[in-house]
Every structure is written in structure tokens, then in C-alpha cells.
Design a protein around this motif. Structure first.
Motif, PDB file in Angstrom:
ATOM      1  N   PHE A  41       0.380  -3.996  18.180  1.00  0.00           N
ATOM      2  CA  PHE A  41       0.074  -2.673  17.633  1.00  0.00           C
ATOM      3  C   PHE A  41       1.607  -1.834  17.360  1.00  0.00           C
ATOM      4  O   PHE A  41       1.773  -1.303  16.371  1.00  0.00           O
ATOM      5  N   LEU A  42       2.152  -1.510  18.575  1.00  0.00           N
ATOM      6  CA  LEU A  42       3.363  -0.999  18.549  1.00  0.00           C
ATOM      7  C   LEU A  42       4.375  -1.618  17.682  1.00  0.00           C
ATOM      8  O   LEU A  42       5.330  -0.983  16.945  1.00  0.00           O
ATOM      9  N   PHE A  43       4.472  -2.794  17.715  1.00  0.00           N
ATOM     10  CA  PHE A  43       5.314  -3.538  16.803  1.00  0.00           C
ATOM     11  C   PHE A  43       5.256  -3.060  15.310  1.00  0.00           C
ATOM     12  O   PHE A  43       6.004  -2.884  14.604  1.00  0.00           O
ATOM     13  N   SER A  44       3.936  -3.244  14.952  1.00  0.00           N
ATOM     14  CA  SER A  44       3.602  -3.007  13.549  1.00  0.00           C
ATOM     15  C   SER A  44       3.745  -1.686  13.170  1.00  0.00           C
ATOM     16  O   SER A  44       4.336  -1.630  12.029  1.00  0.00           O
ATOM     17  N   VAL A  45       3.476  -0.825  14.021  1.00  0.00           N
ATOM     18  CA  VAL A  45       3.748   0.684  13.620  1.00  0.00           C
ATOM     19  C   VAL A  45       5.364   0.826  13.462  1.00  0.00           C
ATOM     20  O   VAL A  45       5.906   1.536  12.697  1.00  0.00           O
ATOM     21  N   LYS A  46       6.164   0.364  14.563  1.00  0.00           N
ATOM     22  CA  LYS A  46       7.609   0.328  14.588  1.00  0.00           C
ATOM     23  C   LYS A  46       8.138  -0.027  13.336  1.00  0.00           C
ATOM     24  O   LYS A  46       9.135   0.420  12.433  1.00  0.00           O
ATOM     25  N   GLU A  47       7.594  -1.188  12.773  1.00  0.00           N
ATOM     26  CA  GLU A  47       8.036  -1.982  11.593  1.00  0.00           C
ATOM     27  C   GLU A  47       7.912  -1.140  10.428  1.00  0.00           C
ATOM     28  O   GLU A  47       8.575  -1.034   9.390  1.00  0.00           O
ATOM     29  N   LEU A  48       6.497  -0.595  10.356  1.00  0.00           N
ATOM     30  CA  LEU A  48       6.266   0.300   9.125  1.00  0.00           C
ATOM     31  C   LEU A  48       6.955   1.710   8.952  1.00  0.00           C
ATOM     32  O   LEU A  48       7.097   2.177   7.919  1.00  0.00           O
ATOM     33  N   LEU A  49       7.626   1.899  10.306  1.00  0.00           N
ATOM     34  CA  LEU A  49       8.396   3.236  10.180  1.00  0.00           C
ATOM     35  C   LEU A  49       9.631   3.064   9.715  1.00  0.00           C
ATOM     36  O   LEU A  49      10.513   3.869   9.470  1.00  0.00           O
ATOM     37  N   LEU A  78       3.269 -11.503   4.418  1.00  0.00           N
ATOM     38  CA  LEU A  78       2.646 -12.455   3.180  1.00  0.00           C
ATOM     39  C   LEU A  78       3.136 -13.733   3.166  1.00  0.00           C
ATOM     40  O   LEU A  78       2.571 -14.601   2.880  1.00  0.00           O
ATOM     41  N   GLU A  79       4.332 -13.905   3.762  1.00  0.00           N
ATOM     42  CA  GLU A  79       5.252 -15.092   3.678  1.00  0.00           C
ATOM     43  C   GLU A  79       4.911 -16.115   4.972  1.00  0.00           C
ATOM     44  O   GLU A  79       5.155 -17.295   5.035  1.00  0.00           O
ATOM     45  N   GLY A  80       4.088 -15.525   5.884  1.00  0.00           N
ATOM     46  CA  GLY A  80       3.803 -16.147   7.050  1.00  0.00           C
ATOM     47  C   GLY A  80       4.257 -15.765   8.316  1.00  0.00           C
ATOM     48  O   GLY A  80       3.987 -16.243   9.505  1.00  0.00           O
ATOM     49  N   LYS A  81       4.984 -14.811   8.453  1.00  0.00           N
ATOM     50  CA  LYS A  81       5.711 -14.396   9.739  1.00  0.00           C
ATOM     51  C   LYS A  81       4.937 -13.351  10.219  1.00  0.00           C
ATOM     52  O   LYS A  81       4.722 -12.101  10.195  1.00  0.00           O
ATOM     53  N   ARG A  82       3.777 -13.856  10.815  1.00  0.00           N
ATOM     54  CA  ARG A  82       2.634 -12.878  11.315  1.00  0.00           C
ATOM     55  C   ARG A  82       2.399 -12.928  13.067  1.00  0.00           C
ATOM     56  O   ARG A  82       1.714 -12.035  13.297  1.00  0.00           O
ATOM     57  N   VAL A  83       2.851 -13.522  13.694  1.00  0.00           N
ATOM     58  CA  VAL A  83       2.579 -13.931  15.116  1.00  0.00           C
ATOM     59  C   VAL A  83       2.657 -12.372  16.096  1.00  0.00           C
ATOM     60  O   VAL A  83       2.058 -12.236  16.840  1.00  0.00           O
ATOM     61  N   LYS A  84       3.801 -11.787  15.601  1.00  0.00           N
ATOM     62  CA  LYS A  84       3.823 -10.549  16.367  1.00  0.00           C
ATOM     63  C   LYS A  84       3.044  -9.336  15.971  1.00  0.00           C
ATOM     64  O   LYS A  84       3.179  -8.366  16.571  1.00  0.00           O
ATOM     65  N   HIS A  85       2.634  -9.258  14.856  1.00  0.00           N
ATOM     66  CA  HIS A  85       1.830  -8.325  13.991  1.00  0.00           C
ATOM     67  C   HIS A  85       0.410  -8.030  14.632  1.00  0.00           C
ATOM     68  O   HIS A  85      -0.250  -8.867  14.843  1.00  0.00           O
ATOM     69  N   TYR A  86      -0.085  -6.829  14.485  1.00  0.00           N
ATOM     70  CA  TYR A  86      -1.475  -6.445  14.790  1.00  0.00           C
ATOM     71  C   TYR A  86      -2.259  -6.750  13.804  1.00  0.00           C
ATOM     72  O   TYR A  86      -1.553  -6.609  12.384  1.00  0.00           O
ATOM     73  N   LYS A  87      -3.496  -7.261  13.510  1.00  0.00           N
ATOM     74  CA  LYS A  87      -4.066  -7.456  12.394  1.00  0.00           C
ATOM     75  C   LYS A  87      -4.325  -6.488  11.493  1.00  0.00           C
ATOM     76  O   LYS A  87      -4.710  -5.186  11.926  1.00  0.00           O
ATOM     77  N   PRO A  88      -3.993  -6.137  10.172  1.00  0.00           N
ATOM     78  CA  PRO A  88      -3.775  -5.460   9.171  1.00  0.00           C
ATOM     79  C   PRO A  88      -5.129  -4.312   9.339  1.00  0.00           C
ATOM     80  O   PRO A  88      -4.878  -3.174   9.102  1.00  0.00           O
ATOM     81  N   ILE A  89      -6.058  -5.043   9.034  1.00  0.00           N
ATOM     82  CA  ILE A  89      -7.323  -4.416   8.744  1.00  0.00           C
ATOM     83  C   ILE A  89      -7.624  -3.573   9.986  1.00  0.00           C
ATOM     84  O   ILE A  89      -8.174  -2.505  10.006  1.00  0.00           O
ATOM     85  N   LEU A  90      -7.499  -4.271  11.289  1.00  0.00           N
ATOM     86  CA  LEU A  90      -7.965  -3.669  12.480  1.00  0.00           C
ATOM     87  C   LEU A  90      -6.818  -2.476  12.712  1.00  0.00           C
ATOM     88  O   LEU A  90      -7.163  -1.441  13.230  1.00  0.00           O
ATOM     89  N   LEU A  91      -5.711  -2.706  12.412  1.00  0.00           N
ATOM     90  CA  LEU A  91      -4.650  -1.495  12.624  1.00  0.00           C
ATOM     91  C   LEU A  91      -4.969  -0.310  11.706  1.00  0.00           C
ATOM     92  O   LEU A  91      -5.048   0.444  12.274  1.00  0.00           O
ATOM     93  N   VAL A  92      -5.608  -0.334  10.525  1.00  0.00           N
ATOM     94  CA  VAL A  92      -6.180   0.758   9.734  1.00  0.00           C
ATOM     95  C   VAL A  92      -7.363   1.372  10.712  1.00  0.00           C
ATOM     96  O   VAL A  92      -7.281   2.506  10.756  1.00  0.00           O
ATOM     97  N   PHE A  93      -7.993   0.439  11.163  1.00  0.00           N
ATOM     98  CA  PHE A  93      -9.375   1.172  11.879  1.00  0.00           C
ATOM     99  C   PHE A  93      -8.874   2.035  13.038  1.00  0.00           C
ATOM    100  O   PHE A  93      -9.316   3.047  13.146  1.00  0.00           O
ATOM    101  N   VAL A  94      -8.013   1.280  13.955  1.00  0.00           N
ATOM    102  CA  VAL A  94      -7.458   1.967  15.044  1.00  0.00           C
ATOM    103  C   VAL A  94      -6.666   3.361  14.731  1.00  0.00           C
ATOM    104  O   VAL A  94      -6.929   4.333  15.222  1.00  0.00           O
ATOM    105  N   LEU A  95      -5.793   3.311  13.455  1.00  0.00           N
ATOM    106  CA  LEU A  95      -5.162   4.371  13.071  1.00  0.00           C
ATOM    107  C   LEU A  95      -5.983   5.372  12.466  1.00  0.00           C
ATOM    108  O   LEU A  95      -5.774   6.753  12.767  1.00  0.00           O
ATOM    109  N   ALA A  96      -6.921   5.106  11.799  1.00  0.00           N
ATOM    110  CA  ALA A  96      -7.869   6.043  11.145  1.00  0.00           C
ATOM    111  C   ALA A  96      -8.880   6.653  12.279  1.00  0.00           C
ATOM    112  O   ALA A  96      -8.982   7.777  12.137  1.00  0.00           O
ATOM    113  N   GLY A  97      -9.052   5.948  13.240  1.00  0.00           N
ATOM    114  CA  GLY A  97      -9.899   6.499  14.140  1.00  0.00           C
ATOM    115  C   GLY A  97      -9.029   7.475  15.079  1.00  0.00           C
ATOM    116  O   GLY A  97      -9.731   8.523  15.311  1.00  0.00           O
TER     117      GLY A  97
END
Length: 256
Positions: free
Chosen positions: A50-58, A69-88
Motif C-alpha cells: 500500500f505505502l509503496f504504491s502511494v509513494k510511487e504515485l506521488l 502494465l509491463e509486469g513489474k507488479r510484485v511490490k504493488h498493492y492491487k490497483p482496484i483494492l487500492l481505490v477501495f481503501v483510499l476511497a473508504g
């Protein structure tokens, strides 16, 4: 090697994990040790994902989306779940903001104006639903606008999940300020804040497509913005119609 019988699917297998369903061989009894392990896993998962994805987006939004999109995903929070958590979190932290300050006061005849704060509170408390409802529609717009750049519709949904998460993150940063501002200036402040919030989405798209000609990307961004605006105001009109229908149906508003 010793064979095990999976307690989840009754499959016979060797090793530490079931080859059929993936369950662990060692399923300990549920106790305080189990709770401790679960909490440690949850905290580490949030911290590393979660925090890694947020930091990268900032810091590098477009680059990190392209890499995902190219496959570098292991460190990231799942994108749809990320929206759920942040919107919540946005809904939870903003539910006590007073929107009545810029509404007409003591106007018993203006039913719509008097009910509007309830509608706005509902929107904020159900922001996850609204974001996820509009995401597929906005993704159609971005897919049409950037179709020649090669990303399919599902990939555009993921792109817009990250863009939405980025906006929600900036929204979280501004929520404390909304509690400090006089309510009569709240609408003006919210409108002004929306400018940099959507500017970061433009930043994401410009960085995502930085390998393409800048002028062409800007033209496609303008097309995307136009299509998204049409969709957004269409959704607002539908929401207002449903709101008015609710007032009429419940007898709070009469149509002569």
C-alpha cells in the motif's frame, strides 16, 4: 518424500503447499500465535504494498503505471483494492464536514436546497462506490482517446485505477484543511483544490506516454478530458434526477 492430504480440497501432494489449491501443509490450531502472525503479515503487506504504491504515485506516477502494465507488479498493492481503501478513508475522514454553510438557511420552501447537504454527505460516505462506478466509464473514454497507443480496455481500467488512487491520495492530504476553513468558503476551497488534484492526473498521463510525441499526447488528453467531462456531467444529471424522483416519491416535493 512424505505425502500429505490437503485439508481444503482432499488432494494428495508432496511438499509444503498443496499443488491443487495452494493451501499450506502446516495448518496450526487457531490461537494467539496465529493472530500475531496474521497481524504481522497484514502490517508488512500494507507497508510493502500500500505505502509503496502511494509513494510511487506521488513521485513517479506515469512511470510506475507503465512498469506495472509491463509486469513489474510484485511490490504493488492491487490497483482496484487500492481505490477501495483510499476511497473508504476519504469517506471516513470527510463524513463530519459541514456542508450546510453554503446552503440557504431557514428556507422551508426550498426543499431541494435543504436536502442537498444530505445528498453530499451520502456522496462522500459512499465515495468508493462512486469512484468504482465511474472508473469503467472513464476507462472507455481513455481507451478511445489513446487507442492507437496499444493499451486495451482492461489495461485502461488499471491506468484509471491508479489515476483515481492518486487523486484520492491528494484528497486525503487536503481533508484536514477542510475542517479548518469557514463553511461559507468550503465550496470555493473545494473547487480550487480540484484544479491541482486533476492536474496530477494530467501529469500521470504525460509521464505514462512520454515516449510518444508530446503534441499528440496533449491532443489525446484534451479528447479524453472532453469525453470524461461529458460522462461526468451525464452522471451528475442522472444522480440529480434520481434525487428529485426520491423527493417526489417520498412526498417531500410536489410537482404542480
Amino acid at each position: 518424500m512424505h505425502h500429505h492430504l490437503c485439508k481444503n480440497c482432499d488432494h494428495t501432494f508432496e511438499g509444503n503447499f498443496c499443488s491443487n489449491c495452494g493451501q499450506k501443509t502446516n495448518t496450526i490450531r487457531l490461537n494467539w500465535h496465529f493472530v500475531k502472525d496474521e497481524l504481522q503479515y497484514t502490517f508488512l503487506h500494507i507497508n510493502k504494498g500500500f505505502l509503496f504504491s502511494v509513494k510511487e504515485l506521488l513521485t513517479r506516477p506515469g512511470d510506475t503505471v507503465r512498469e506495472f502494465l509491463e509486469g513489474k507488479r510484485v511490490k504493488h498493492y492491487k490497483p482496484i483494492l487500492l481505490v477501495f481503501v483510499l476511497a473508504g478513508l476519504n469517506g471516513l475522514l470527510s463524513q463530519n464536514i459541514d456542508y450546510k454553510g453554503f446552503m440557504p438557511k431557514n428556507d422551508t420552501k426550498n426543499i431541494v436546497a435543504n436536502e442537498m447537504p444530505k445528498m453530499m454527505n451520502w456522496i462522500f460516505s459512499h465515495y468508493a462506490i462512486i469512484e468504482l462506478t465511474l472508473l469503467p466509464l472513464f476507462s472507455v473514454c481513455s481507451w478511445l482517446a489513446f487507442k492507437k497507443y496499444g493499451y486495451n480496455y482492461i489495461e485502461n481500467i488499471i491506468i484509471n485505477c491508479f489515476a483515481s488512487a492518486q487523486r484520492l491520495t491528494f484528497g486525503l492530504i487536503t481533508i484536514p484543511l477542510m475542517y479548518l476553513i469557514d463553511t461559507k468558503y468550503l465550496l470555493t476551497f473545494s473547487s480550487l483544490i480540484s484544479i491541482p488534484v486533476y492536474a496530477v492526473t494530467i501529469w500521470l498521463y504525460l509521464q505514462l506516454y512520454k515516449k510518444h510525441e508530446l503534441g499528440n499526447v496533449i491532443l489525446r488528453l484534451l479528447l479524453f478530458g472532453f469525453l470524461a467531462t461529458v460522462v461526468f456531467f451525464g452522471a451528475i444529471l442522472i444522480a440529480c434526477f434520481i434525487f428529485l424522483y426520491y423527493l417526489v416519491k417520498t412526498g417531500q416535493l410536489e410537482i404542480n
